[in-house]
Design an enzyme around this catalytic site. Sequence first.
Site, short mmCIF file in Angstrom:
data_model
loop_
_atom_site.label_atom_id
_atom_site.label_comp_id
_atom_site.label_asym_id
_atom_site.label_seq_id
_atom_site.Cartn_x
_atom_site.Cartn_y
_atom_site.Cartn_z
N ASP A 227 -59.35 -54.45 17.59
CA ASP A 227 -59.68 -53.31 16.72
C ASP A 227 -58.72 -52.15 16.87
O ASP A 227 -58.56 -51.36 15.95
CB ASP A 227 -61.10 -52.82 17.02
CG ASP A 227 -61.19 -52.17 18.39
OD1 ASP A 227 -61.48 -50.96 18.46
OD2 ASP A 227 -60.96 -52.86 19.39
N ASP B 220 -64.40 -53.95 23.61
CA ASP B 220 -65.02 -52.80 22.96
C ASP B 220 -64.37 -52.55 21.60
O ASP B 220 -63.15 -52.43 21.49
CB ASP B 220 -64.88 -51.56 23.83
CG ASP B 220 -65.92 -50.50 23.51
OD1 ASP B 220 -66.76 -50.75 22.63
OD2 ASP B 220 -65.89 -49.44 24.12
N ASP C 236 -60.68 -59.11 22.19
CA ASP C 236 -60.83 -57.81 22.83
C ASP C 236 -62.34 -57.59 23.01
O ASP C 236 -63.16 -58.32 22.44
CB ASP C 236 -60.22 -56.73 21.94
CG ASP C 236 -60.51 -55.33 22.43
OD1 ASP C 236 -60.26 -55.05 23.61
OD2 ASP C 236 -61.01 -54.52 21.63
#
Length: 242
Positions: A179, A25, A23
């Site tokens: 995240d 950000d 991923d």
Amino acid sequence: MGSTAPSFSAPPQKATFKGLLFDMDGTIIDSTDAVVKHWHLIGKEIGVDPNVILETSHGRRSIDTLKALGQNHLANWEYIKHMESLLPKNYGEDAVEIPGARDLLDIVKSANIPWAIVTSGTTPLVSGWLDVLKLPIPENLVVAEDVESGKPDPSCYLMGLGKLGFAVKDARDVLVLEDSPAGIAAGKAAGCKVLGLVTSHTVEQVARAKPDWIVKDLSSIKVVSHSSLGVELEILDALNVD
């Protein structure tokens, strides 16, 4: 975990993977301060409380966020790509790399380990941040406009598998690094192993998404060896669930 502080003290674990899907950000970079400023500006322009936007925007495509806010007239790729292209330009100094990200990506790229970025951001946003922070650029990229449905739908990670040359049956040999709970759910639904980072959400929120490992950031991930068979990683200081 209850009321006691979470313990990131699990013994080192080693695992081998054929490829890595990152991923963007919250996993490679932390652009939280930039995104907050960005959505405050956009919120004022479109007449929506920025705090309402920020409650649900992380880990989601901007087009999905605007649709959820009833801003369907702005939920088109021309507007979204233009809007997101301004973010790194206007707030480039407000983004930093996640600890361990640069070292890990440098090794992965120099060793020719199959990898890709799979993100809810558009091409201008991703390329802008990689340029501003001078981070390694992947040969393979899956962005918001590539898929019909964003995370937690697994389409993006299934596409990532394909771009690395893997079939769905190979998914368990590929590691997703994420995240957000939505991203973790997408990686799991695609059949991949998932490493959850506690960089943007609480330990409890990340744990509820049920990743295979939970760490604070990418400084816990070390490349032990790599060959044609895959890359062996050592996972340090993971969440101790005992």
